[in-house]
Design a protein around this motif. Structure first.
Motif, PDB file in Angstrom:
ATOM      1  N   MET A  83     -19.706  53.777  71.721  1.00 45.78           N
ATOM      2  CA  MET A  83     -19.574  52.782  70.658  1.00 45.78           C
ATOM      3  C   MET A  83     -18.305  51.955  70.832  1.00 45.78           C
ATOM      4  SD  MET A  83     -22.289  52.880  68.898  1.00 45.78           S
ATOM      5  CE  MET A  83     -21.865  51.941  67.429  1.00 45.78           C
ATOM      6  N   ALA A  84     -17.247  52.580  71.307  1.00 49.66           N
ATOM      7  CA  ALA A  84     -16.021  51.836  71.574  1.00 49.66           C
ATOM      8  C   ALA A  84     -16.223  50.853  72.728  1.00 49.66           C
ATOM      9  CB  ALA A  84     -14.884  52.808  71.891  1.00 49.66           C
ATOM     10  N   ALA A  85     -16.991  51.254  73.741  1.00 47.12           N
ATOM     11  CA  ALA A  85     -17.203  50.407  74.916  1.00 47.12           C
ATOM     12  C   ALA A  85     -18.036  49.174  74.604  1.00 47.12           C
ATOM     13  CB  ALA A  85     -17.869  51.226  76.026  1.00 47.12           C
ATOM     14  N   VAL A  86     -18.965  49.270  73.645  1.00 48.05           N
ATOM     15  CA  VAL A  86     -19.826  48.122  73.327  1.00 48.05           C
ATOM     16  C   VAL A  86     -19.314  47.321  72.131  1.00 48.05           C
ATOM     17  CG1 VAL A  86     -21.868  49.288  74.268  1.00 48.05           C
ATOM     18  CG2 VAL A  86     -21.404  49.413  71.798  1.00 48.05           C
ATOM     19  N   ALA A  87     -18.152  47.696  71.611  1.00 46.58           N
ATOM     20  CA  ALA A  87     -17.656  47.083  70.373  1.00 46.58           C
ATOM     21  C   ALA A  87     -17.591  45.562  70.445  1.00 46.58           C
ATOM     22  CB  ALA A  87     -16.284  47.660  70.017  1.00 46.58           C
ATOM     23  N   ASP A 143     -32.498  36.937  73.938  1.00 45.22           N
ATOM     24  CA  ASP A 143     -33.883  37.078  74.370  1.00 45.22           C
ATOM     25  C   ASP A 143     -34.209  38.563  74.516  1.00 45.22           C
ATOM     26  OD1 ASP A 143     -36.235  37.282  76.124  1.00 45.22           O
ATOM     27  OD2 ASP A 143     -35.953  35.148  76.499  1.00 45.22           O
ATOM     28  N   PRO A 144     -35.334  39.027  73.969  1.00 44.59           N
ATOM     29  CA  PRO A 144     -35.698  40.442  74.115  1.00 44.59           C
ATOM     30  C   PRO A 144     -35.681  40.935  75.557  1.00 44.59           C
ATOM     31  CG  PRO A 144     -37.147  39.406  72.523  1.00 44.59           C
ATOM     32  CD  PRO A 144     -36.320  38.295  73.125  1.00 44.59           C
ATOM     33  N   ARG A 145     -36.030  40.044  76.493  1.00 41.58           N
ATOM     34  CA  ARG A 145     -36.048  40.450  77.902  1.00 41.58           C
ATOM     35  C   ARG A 145     -34.651  40.739  78.436  1.00 41.58           C
ATOM     36  NH1 ARG A 145     -39.401  35.334  79.895  1.00 41.58           N
ATOM     37  NH2 ARG A 145     -37.836  34.466  78.462  1.00 41.58           N
ATOM     38  N   ASP A 146     -33.627  40.295  77.729  1.00 42.89           N
ATOM     39  CA  ASP A 146     -32.248  40.547  78.139  1.00 42.89           C
ATOM     40  C   ASP A 146     -31.618  41.710  77.377  1.00 42.89           C
ATOM     41  OD1 ASP A 146     -32.252  38.438  79.989  1.00 42.89           O
ATOM     42  OD2 ASP A 146     -31.711  36.979  78.448  1.00 42.89           O
ATOM     43  N   CYS A 147     -32.431  42.420  76.607  1.00 37.27           N
ATOM     44  CA  CYS A 147     -31.926  43.532  75.802  1.00 37.27           C
ATOM     45  C   CYS A 147     -32.216  44.872  76.476  1.00 37.27           C
ATOM     46  CB  CYS A 147     -32.590  43.536  74.419  1.00 37.27           C
ATOM     47  SG  CYS A 147     -32.141  42.140  73.379  1.00 37.27           S
ATOM     48  N   VAL A 148     -31.349  45.823  76.179  1.00 33.73           N
ATOM     49  CA  VAL A 148     -31.548  47.206  76.606  1.00 33.73           C
ATOM     50  C   VAL A 148     -31.611  48.067  75.349  1.00 33.73           C
ATOM     51  CG1 VAL A 148     -30.603  49.168  77.881  1.00 33.73           C
ATOM     52  CG2 VAL A 148     -30.306  46.844  78.767  1.00 33.73           C
ATOM     53  N   VAL A 149     -32.623  48.895  75.263  1.00 23.79           N
ATOM     54  CA  VAL A 149     -32.812  49.816  74.142  1.00 23.79           C
ATOM     55  C   VAL A 149     -32.352  51.205  74.576  1.00 23.79           C
ATOM     56  CG1 VAL A 149     -34.581  51.052  72.823  1.00 23.79           C
ATOM     57  CG2 VAL A 149     -34.709  48.570  73.063  1.00 23.79           C
ATOM     58  N   PRO A 195     -17.104  39.031  81.975  1.00 25.62           N
ATOM     59  CA  PRO A 195     -16.543  37.869  81.275  1.00 25.62           C
ATOM     60  C   PRO A 195     -17.607  36.997  80.602  1.00 25.62           C
ATOM     61  CG  PRO A 195     -15.557  38.112  83.460  1.00 25.62           C
ATOM     62  CD  PRO A 195     -16.684  39.084  83.382  1.00 25.62           C
ATOM     63  N   THR A 196     -18.852  37.086  81.065  1.00 16.77           N
ATOM     64  CA  THR A 196     -19.942  36.291  80.495  1.00 16.77           C
ATOM     65  C   THR A 196     -20.433  36.849  79.158  1.00 16.77           C
ATOM     66  OG1 THR A 196     -21.528  37.640  81.714  1.00 16.77           O
ATOM     67  CG2 THR A 196     -20.778  35.604  82.775  1.00 16.77           C
ATOM     68  N   GLY A 197     -19.916  38.017  78.763  1.00 17.48           N
ATOM     69  CA  GLY A 197     -20.412  38.676  77.568  1.00 17.48           C
ATOM     70  C   GLY A 197     -21.579  39.603  77.840  1.00 17.48           C
ATOM     71  N   GLU A 198     -21.966  39.697  79.111  1.00 16.44           N
ATOM     72  CA  GLU A 198     -23.036  40.602  79.499  1.00 16.44           C
ATOM     73  C   GLU A 198     -22.475  42.006  79.733  1.00 16.44           C
ATOM     74  OE1 GLU A 198     -26.188  37.910  81.883  1.00 16.44           O
ATOM     75  OE2 GLU A 198     -24.192  37.976  82.737  1.00 16.44           O
ATOM     76  N   MET A 199     -23.382  42.946  79.913  1.00 20.17           N
ATOM     77  CA  MET A 199     -22.999  44.345  80.050  1.00 20.17           C
ATOM     78  C   MET A 199     -23.612  44.907  81.330  1.00 20.17           C
ATOM     79  SD  MET A 199     -24.051  47.342  77.335  1.00 20.17           S
ATOM     80  CE  MET A 199     -25.810  47.111  77.435  1.00 20.17           C
ATOM     81  N   VAL A 200     -22.820  45.701  82.034  1.00 23.65           N
ATOM     82  CA  VAL A 200     -23.313  46.439  83.185  1.00 23.65           C
ATOM     83  C   VAL A 200     -23.275  47.924  82.818  1.00 23.65           C
ATOM     84  CG1 VAL A 200     -22.923  47.094  85.582  1.00 23.65           C
ATOM     85  CG2 VAL A 200     -22.521  44.742  84.874  1.00 23.65           C
ATOM     86  N   LEU A 201     -24.406  48.591  82.993  1.00 20.76           N
ATOM     87  CA  LEU A 201     -24.483  50.024  82.758  1.00 20.76           C
ATOM     88  C   LEU A 201     -24.463  50.762  84.090  1.00 20.76           C
ATOM     89  CD1 LEU A 201     -27.316  50.239  80.085  1.00 20.76           C
ATOM     90  CD2 LEU A 201     -24.877  50.554  79.697  1.00 20.76           C
ATOM     91  N   ARG A 202     -23.610  51.755  84.164  1.00 22.08           N
ATOM     92  CA  ARG A 202     -23.557  52.564  85.390  1.00 22.08           C
ATOM     93  C   ARG A 202     -23.854  54.014  85.025  1.00 22.08           C
ATOM     94  NH1 ARG A 202     -21.888  49.084  89.070  1.00 22.08           N
ATOM     95  NH2 ARG A 202     -20.362  47.480  88.532  1.00 22.08           N
ATOM     96  N   VAL A 203     -24.688  54.622  85.848  1.00 26.73           N
ATOM     97  CA  VAL A 203     -25.020  56.036  85.671  1.00 26.73           C
ATOM     98  C   VAL A 203     -24.394  56.767  86.846  1.00 26.73           C
ATOM     99  CG1 VAL A 203     -26.858  57.735  85.431  1.00 26.73           C
ATOM    100  CG2 VAL A 203     -27.194  55.399  84.579  1.00 26.73           C
ATOM    101  N   PRO A 204     -23.268  57.471  86.613  1.00 29.95           N
ATOM    102  CA  PRO A 204     -22.601  58.161  87.719  1.00 29.95           C
ATOM    103  C   PRO A 204     -23.526  59.169  88.388  1.00 29.95           C
ATOM    104  CG  PRO A 204     -21.205  58.113  85.771  1.00 29.95           C
ATOM    105  CD  PRO A 204     -22.571  57.638  85.351  1.00 29.95           C
ATOM    106  N   ALA A 205     -23.388  59.288  89.694  1.00 26.16           N
ATOM    107  CA  ALA A 205     -24.208  60.237  90.453  1.00 26.16           C
ATOM    108  C   ALA A 205     -23.828  61.662  90.088  1.00 26.16           C
ATOM    109  CB  ALA A 205     -24.031  59.976  91.944  1.00 26.16           C
TER     110      ALA A 205
END
Length: 205
Positions: A83-87, A143-149, A195-205
């Motif tokens: 929650m802190a990371a997406v604030a 846009d819904p296509r740009d959302c992650v649930v 910087p664009t306001g987008e989010m990158v999700l990483r799943v550590p190995a």
């Protein structure tokens, strides 16, 4: 919220046990269909010939019990950091709970409530209908296509897919639904803000 950010399983089961005992169901019967749905929608699945008004009345009674019972409600591992990371990123809480229950559980888990939230009062159809997620995206202006649930339940994952969104499944229940990405809990995710306001999700190995 429940199962994704907040572990409220014990409180949910205590509340449903009262209803199940009154109506001759086992807890297995109830738990197979209840996760992610509003309570009246679960009742409609279990008692398809029952008048809607009775389900709504039982729904109100159940909500009152759940709001009063926050014993054992805790954050899912990793939820505070997530929650802190997406604030500062566009995000919304889309939950089958009503406002009072969402507030009670987020407060019990000591989690920040997002500024944008979609609760039971805001929709006409419960998950797996995509209405809640689509309303969340529209309110965010995304846009819904740009959302992650992020979802833990079958109903929630089906709703996310129906909304045209990518789905991250959280927890054991979600694994069976083959989401786009699965993690045991939120400690297995890293969020990077661009910087664009987008989010990158990483799943550590």
């Amino acid at each position: 919220m429940d199962g994704t950010l907040v572990n409220s399983d014990a409180a949910v089961e205590r509340s449903w046990r009262v209803w199940a005992d009154e109506h001759g169901f086992t807890m297995d019967d109830v738990m197979k269909v209840s996760h992610g749905r509003q309570a009246h929608a679960t009742m409609a699945v279990l008692l398809p010939d029952r008048p809607v008004e009775q389900n709504l009345a039982d729904n109100r009674a159940m909500l009152a019990r759940e709001i009063a019972d926050t014993e054992g409600v805790v954050p899912v591992p990793g939820a505070p950091d997530f929650m802190a990371a997406v604030a500062d990123l566009p995000h919304a809480l889309v939950t089958s709970a009503d406002v009072a229950l969402a507030d009670a559980r987020m407060r019990a888990a000591d989690l920040r409530m997002p500024k944008i939230r979609v609760t039971a009062e805001d929709v006409g159809a419960s998950k797996p209908d995509p209405e809640g997620f689509l309303l969340g995206a529209a309110t965010l202006g995304v846009d819904p296509r740009d959302c992650v649930v992020f979802e833990d339940s079958e109903a929630g994952i089906l709703a996310g897919r129906a909304a045209g969104m990518r789905v991250v499944g959280v927890g054991a229940r979600a694994a069976a639904m083959s989401p786009d990405v699965h993690v045991p809990d939120l400690t297995h995710l890293r969020v990077e803000a661009l910087p664009t306001g987008e989010m990158v999700l990483r799943v550590p190995a």
